[in-house]
Motif scaffolding. Structure first.
Motif, short mmCIF file in Angstrom:
data_model
loop_
_atom_site.label_atom_id
_atom_site.label_comp_id
_atom_site.label_asym_id
_atom_site.label_seq_id
_atom_site.Cartn_x
_atom_site.Cartn_y
_atom_site.Cartn_z
N ILE A 54 0.78 -1.12 -0.09
CA ILE A 54 0.13 0.00 0.10
C ILE A 54 1.08 1.33 -0.02
O ILE A 54 1.94 1.26 0.77
N GLY A 55 0.64 2.29 -0.66
CA GLY A 55 1.20 3.58 -0.95
C GLY A 55 0.28 4.73 -0.01
O GLY A 55 0.58 4.84 0.73
N ASN A 56 -0.91 4.55 -0.79
CA ASN A 56 -1.99 5.75 -0.16
C ASN A 56 -2.72 5.14 0.94
O ASN A 56 -3.57 4.23 0.62
N VAL A 58 -5.12 6.24 2.63
CA VAL A 58 -6.67 6.65 2.82
C VAL A 58 -7.47 5.81 2.11
O VAL A 58 -8.71 5.43 2.55
N LEU A 59 -7.04 5.63 0.90
CA LEU A 59 -8.05 5.23 0.19
C LEU A 59 -8.58 4.00 0.35
O LEU A 59 -9.57 3.52 0.58
N ALA A 61 -4.88 2.66 -1.17
CA ALA A 61 -4.46 2.05 -2.77
C ALA A 61 -2.96 1.73 -2.60
O ALA A 61 -2.14 2.00 -1.82
N HIS A 63 0.88 1.30 -3.86
CA HIS A 63 1.88 2.37 -4.26
C HIS A 63 2.01 2.18 -5.66
O HIS A 63 2.19 1.09 -6.55
N GLY A 64 2.00 3.29 -6.20
CA GLY A 64 2.16 3.41 -7.79
C GLY A 64 3.56 2.59 -8.27
O GLY A 64 3.48 2.07 -9.37
N ASP A 97 1.74 4.92 -17.67
CA ASP A 97 0.68 5.73 -17.52
C ASP A 97 -0.33 5.36 -16.46
O ASP A 97 -0.85 4.21 -16.48
N TYR A 98 -0.82 6.17 -15.40
CA TYR A 98 -2.03 5.52 -14.43
C TYR A 98 -3.21 6.09 -14.83
O TYR A 98 -3.31 7.61 -15.01
N ALA A 101 -6.94 4.57 -10.06
CA ALA A 101 -6.46 4.22 -8.56
C ALA A 101 -6.38 2.74 -8.45
O ALA A 101 -7.24 2.01 -9.13
N HIS A 103 -6.72 0.08 -6.26
CA HIS A 103 -7.34 -0.16 -4.94
C HIS A 103 -6.41 -1.22 -4.11
O HIS A 103 -5.84 -2.12 -5.21
#
Lengths: 148, 154
Positions: A54-56, A58-59, A61, A63-64, A97-98, A101, A103
């Motif tokens: 996980i990166g984000n 809060v979601l 999501a 990590h990119g 390219d992202y 999100a 999840h």
């Protein structure tokens, strides 16, 4: 690992449709938890939901960078399986390219080799979660492939 | 390391990203010119077991994070900026058993988009392992961390 030992490992994996031995060769692939499934002649790669990816928060999501690393390694494995080379190709460039999100759920990837030259391969990678027609990311990469 | 406010903001940002904690990434420096993060060498991020070289995915994670957090050096307030795209060009393989540093700067900030670029290096920033270019989206002032993230990733 020499070519013969690698080819034995690869054909064993193809026969049993269990690619874990191939994936376990690379520590980073184990870290993020890549899996590989063969569906007919297609290879589909899976990245099971894992809290450490996980990166984000809060979601939440993924990590990119993990999504990109998963896609890059999917392309490397795809080339390995279809080239029969015992050495991992080297990444020359990688562009992602992202689109949506990523999840906190299982992610899948499929690769398309657009050009396999003697020295360089061009691969497109698509990653999705819900349906393949709604990708979360697309990427393209060039790899230096080894001729031996 | 002097704990200037930019370093503190970058550290707060980085500490919220679980995968970066798993990789042991740390803020090395932050000022008005840009951000430097450190990715410590470890066996678990090896991509080439024959050489012990770090996997490209770990370098991509370093550069996505460095480019993304470098926005704190250029924006007045904290904003969540999802990555639109990221490109990594590899100049030469990373030496095994050595930490990798990521440096990034924002070279253009518009109301909707931030353009960032950076390098990954080990000993000498002038001899980078990789160049990176990343574009990030600005979600506007309503998109603060407390109100949750809209569509997009951190």
């Amino acid at each position: 690992m020499n070519r013969q030992a690698f080819n034995a490992l690869l054909s064993e994996a193809h026969t049993r449709n269990d690619y874990s031995a191939l994936i376990d060769l690379v520590p980073y692939a184990r870290l993020i938890g890549i899996e590989c499934l063969r569906l007919g002649d297609d290879m589909v790669f899976r990245l099971p939901a894992q809290a450490d990816n996980i990166g984000n928060p809060v979601l939440p999501a993924l990590h990119g960078g993990v999504i990109a690393g998963f896609m890059e390694h999917a392309a490397l494995l795809h080339l390995l399986m279809f080239m029969g080379s015992a050495h991992l190709p080297k990444t020359i460039d990688f562009s992602v390219d992202y689109l949506r999100a990523g999840h906190y759920r299982d992610t899948f990837a499929q690769c398309q080799v657009w050009r396999q030259g003697r020295r360089v391969a061009n691969v497109a990678i698509t990653a999705w979660q819900t349906t393949q027609t709604e990708p979360i990311a697309t990427a393209r990469a060039h790899f230096k492939v080894d001729e031996s | 390391m002097n704990k200037n406010p930019l370093v503190q903001r970058a550290e707060r940002f980085l500490s919220a990203l679980r995968h970066c904690q798993v990789l042991g990434m740390q803020v090395e420096a932050a000022d008005k010119k840009g951000l430097t993060l450190r990715l410590p060498y470890s066996e678990k991020i090896v991509g080439n077991p024959e050489t012990g070289g770090i996997h490209g995915g770990a370098i991509t994670t370093l550069m996505d994070t460095t480019c993304g957090i470098s926005t704190v050096c250029f924006l007045p307030d904290f904003e969540v900026c999802p990555t639109l795209d990221l490109r990594i060009d590899y100049m030469h393989p990373a030496d095994p058993h050595k930490d990798v540093y990521g440096f990034a700067e924002c070279y253009r900030v518009t109301p909707t988009v931030i353009f960032t670029r950076g390098v990954a290096y080990q000993d000498d920033p002038a001899q980078p392992i990789a160049h990176a270019v990343g574009t990030f989206m600005r979600l506007g002032s309503g998109a603060h961390i407390k109100s949750g993230f809209p569509e997009g990733k951190a």
